[in-house]
Design a protein around this motif. Structure first.
Motif, short mmCIF file in Angstrom:
data_model
loop_
_atom_site.label_atom_id
_atom_site.label_comp_id
_atom_site.label_asym_id
_atom_site.label_seq_id
_atom_site.Cartn_x
_atom_site.Cartn_y
_atom_site.Cartn_z
N LYS A 187 -8.44 3.53 -2.30
CA LYS A 187 -8.87 4.29 -1.12
C LYS A 187 -7.95 5.46 -0.80
CE LYS A 187 -8.53 2.92 3.36
NZ LYS A 187 -8.65 1.93 4.44
N LEU A 188 -6.64 5.23 -0.78
CA LEU A 188 -5.69 6.25 -0.35
C LEU A 188 -5.30 7.23 -1.45
CD1 LEU A 188 -3.37 4.05 1.88
CD2 LEU A 188 -5.19 5.58 2.63
N LEU A 189 -5.23 6.74 -2.70
CA LEU A 189 -4.80 7.61 -3.80
C LEU A 189 -5.93 7.96 -4.76
CD1 LEU A 189 -1.31 6.06 -4.74
CD2 LEU A 189 -1.84 7.85 -3.09
N GLU A 249 -6.32 -0.46 -1.41
CA GLU A 249 -5.61 0.66 -0.77
C GLU A 249 -5.24 1.74 -1.78
OE1 GLU A 249 -4.95 1.22 2.62
OE2 GLU A 249 -6.40 -0.40 2.80
N GLY A 254 -1.27 11.47 -1.70
CA GLY A 254 -2.71 11.33 -1.67
C GLY A 254 -3.38 11.31 -3.03
N ASP A 270 2.59 4.65 0.99
CA ASP A 270 2.83 5.31 2.27
C ASP A 270 3.32 6.74 2.08
OD1 ASP A 270 5.38 4.84 1.35
OD2 ASP A 270 6.05 3.69 3.06
N LYS A 299 0.84 -1.19 0.00
CA LYS A 299 0.00 0.00 0.00
C LYS A 299 0.88 1.25 0.00
CE LYS A 299 -0.88 1.12 4.77
NZ LYS A 299 -1.90 1.54 5.68
N SER A 315 2.84 10.88 0.97
CA SER A 315 1.88 11.90 1.36
C SER A 315 1.20 12.53 0.15
CB SER A 315 2.60 12.99 2.17
OG SER A 315 3.65 13.54 1.40
#
Length: 175
Positions: free
Chosen positions: A91-93, A88, A64, A60, A58, A62
């Motif tokens: 969701k995260l990017l 992930e 985004g 890590d 996933k 910043s």
């Protein structure tokens, strides 16, 4: 090519020249700087090669959603090694799921053809491994294996961990 940073124009030009001169069809970038360089080479110089990014864990960083938009804009596809990594990335990017293809890491069967039950039995005795033990094995160079050790704090079952190819001194297990 040695990449210095994410906007290393000399490296971008080298990738562009290599892709054109060697008639490269696909560029597969697998680490952070590679990913940026491959996208810049395609977008700034219009190389024809398909850009594929491979993700094994996933994100890590910043960056985004902005980073996710950049990756989606600059790649033809992103390969994730599991559904979890795909989720992930989404969701995260914010990378659309349809832009991510899951291709599980594989291991060819012939790699295991010389493993015999007697060898397994000998190793089980040597490391005191019983049939009902839960074992996590890792055959690798040093690659953040200490994350596995820290993760074991969250597992209720007793688990034995074997690292093959990594010396104890190479692990940072102080945390």
């Amino acid at each position: 090519i040695s990449f210095k940073h994410k906007i290393d124009y000399r490296s971008v030009k080298k990738v562009k020249n290599l892709a054109i001169n060697k008639n490269i069809d696909i560029i597969n970038a697998q680490s952070s700087i590679d990913r940026y360089i491959s996208i810049w080479a395609k977008k700034l110089y219009g190389i024809k090669a398909k850009i594929i990014h491979t993700r094994r864990q996933k994100p890590d960083s910043s960056g985004g959603v902005l980073q996710g938009k950049f990756y989606t804009w600059g790649t033809d596809k992103i390969v994730a090694v599991s559904k979890g990594v795909k989720n992930e990335l989404n969701k995260l990017l914010g990378i659309p799921k349809k832009h991510i293809k899951v291709i599980h890491n594989g291991s060819p069967e012939e790699k295991y053809q010389d493993i015999y039950d007697t060898s397994v039995d000998d190793l089980s005795k040597k490391y005191n491994i019983n049939d009902n033990d839960r074992v996590v094995g890792c055959v690798s160079r040093p690659k953040k294996q200490e994350q596995i050790i820290r993760a074991l704090n969250f597992v209720e079952d007793k688990i034995k961990v074997l690292f093959v190819g990594v010396e104890r001194e190479e692990l940072d297990i102080s945390q």
